[in-house]
Write an enzyme that holds these catalytic residues in place. Structure first.
Site, mmCIF file in Angstrom:
data_model
loop_
_atom_site.group_PDB
_atom_site.id
_atom_site.type_symbol
_atom_site.label_atom_id
_atom_site.label_comp_id
_atom_site.label_asym_id
_atom_site.label_seq_id
_atom_site.Cartn_x
_atom_site.Cartn_y
_atom_site.Cartn_z
ATOM 1 C CG ASN A 114 -1.787 1.217 1.517
ATOM 2 O OD1 ASN A 114 -2.087 1.294 0.125
ATOM 3 N ND2 ASN A 114 -2.003 1.751 2.673
ATOM 4 C CG HIS A 116 -1.214 6.287 4.295
ATOM 5 N ND1 HIS A 116 -2.219 6.272 4.459
ATOM 6 C CD2 HIS A 116 -0.735 7.208 5.449
ATOM 7 C CE1 HIS A 116 -2.706 7.599 5.473
ATOM 8 N NE2 HIS A 116 -1.207 7.751 5.939
HETATM 9 C C1 GRF Z 1 -2.267 9.009 -2.926
HETATM 10 O O1 GRF Z 1 -1.783 9.587 -2.582
HETATM 11 C C2 GRF Z 1 -2.366 7.385 -2.041
HETATM 12 O O2 GRF Z 1 -0.993 7.894 -1.340
HETATM 13 C C3 GRF Z 1 -3.314 7.477 -1.625
HETATM 14 O O3 GRF Z 1 -4.355 7.593 -2.648
HETATM 15 C C4 GRF Z 1 -3.776 8.657 -3.221
HETATM 16 C C5 GRF Z 1 -3.792 8.194 -5.012
HETATM 17 O O4 GRF Z 1 -3.375 9.074 -5.163
HETATM 18 N N1 GRF Z 1 -3.352 6.200 -0.910
HETATM 19 P P1 GRF Z 1 -3.584 8.461 -7.460
HETATM 20 O O5 GRF Z 1 -5.050 8.539 -7.535
HETATM 21 O O6 GRF Z 1 -2.403 7.723 -7.541
HETATM 22 O O7 GRF Z 1 -3.388 10.106 -8.539
#
Ligand code: GRF
Length: 204
Positions: A114, A116
């Site tokens: 994941n 985050h």
């Molecule tokens: C990212 O900031 C990630 O850390 C979080 O959701 C966001 C997804 O961004 N879990 P994207 O859809 O990849 O632009």
């Protein structure tokens, strides 16, 4: 001289939103920066940015709308089935805005990564960028980690620190964090795969 075929690691990606991390992974694979191939994207929001990117990039995309499932387990069982059908070896949650269950975690032991947008263990859960701003920290960042049942609680693979600048709002800080996510997520996938011997096993 006989050449040795190298099989790329088969990746699955789960996304709910814009999909910039998904596209970045596809690009890293296609540029040869990651010895992998994104075999399957799954989205839970029909028509989301990630799905549009997959269609443009020619990556197979499955739509599993969470609203059509009776339970989190049922959704996760469908995810497992979809990734197994695509012979996926490692799965990346790249902006998957649903809580996952043991069903998915057990199907991909230490193979579920994941990303985050905070320096975990600070600011777990939703709206992590807003939480960091509210707390007044001067340093935030992002974390790539293995997934466990506890939300945003698994073993950390890679982190990147990002300064919080004077006048930052959620959008400006999120943008700066995103750039670092794009840098560390492919590296974290490689690290997880190497630890499992998956990249080595791909040579044959
Ligand atoms: C990212 O900031 C990630 O850390 C979080 O959701 C966001 C997804 O961004 N879990 P994207 O859809 O990849 O632009």
């Amino acid at each position: 001289m006989a050449s040795v075929a190298v099989r790329p690691l088969r990746l699955g990606v789960m996304a709910s939103g814009s999909g910039s991390n998904f596209e970045n992974l596809v690009t890293a694979c296609r540029r040869g920066e990651l010895a992998a191939e994104v075999r399957q994207l799954v989205v839970n929001n029909p028509g989301c940015g990630a799905q549009q990117r997959a269609e443009r990039l020619g990556v197979p995309v499955g739509v599993l709308d969470h609203r059509g499932f009776q339970s989190r387990e049922a959704l996760d069982a469908a995810l497992v089935e979809t990734f197994r059908s695509a012979a996926v070896e490692l799965v990346v949650m790249a902006g998957w805005m649903r809580i996952v269950t043991q069903r998915l975690i057990d199907a991909f032991p230490d193979r579920l990564v994941n990303i985050h947008p905070s320096l975990l263990p600070s600011f777990r859960g939703a709206r992590a960028v807003e939480q960091a701003l509210q707390a007044g920290v001067r340093l935030s960042g992002c974390t790539a980690h293995l997934v466990r049942l506890e939300v945003d609680g698994g073993p950390i693979l890679i982190q990147a620190a990002v300064p919080v600048l004077e006048g930052d709002d959620a959008a400006s800080l999120a943008k700066r964090i995103h750039r670092q996510e794009h840098r560390i997520l492919p590296a974290a996938v490689a690290l997880a795969a190497l630890r499992l011997g998956l990249l080595q096993n791909a040579q044959g």
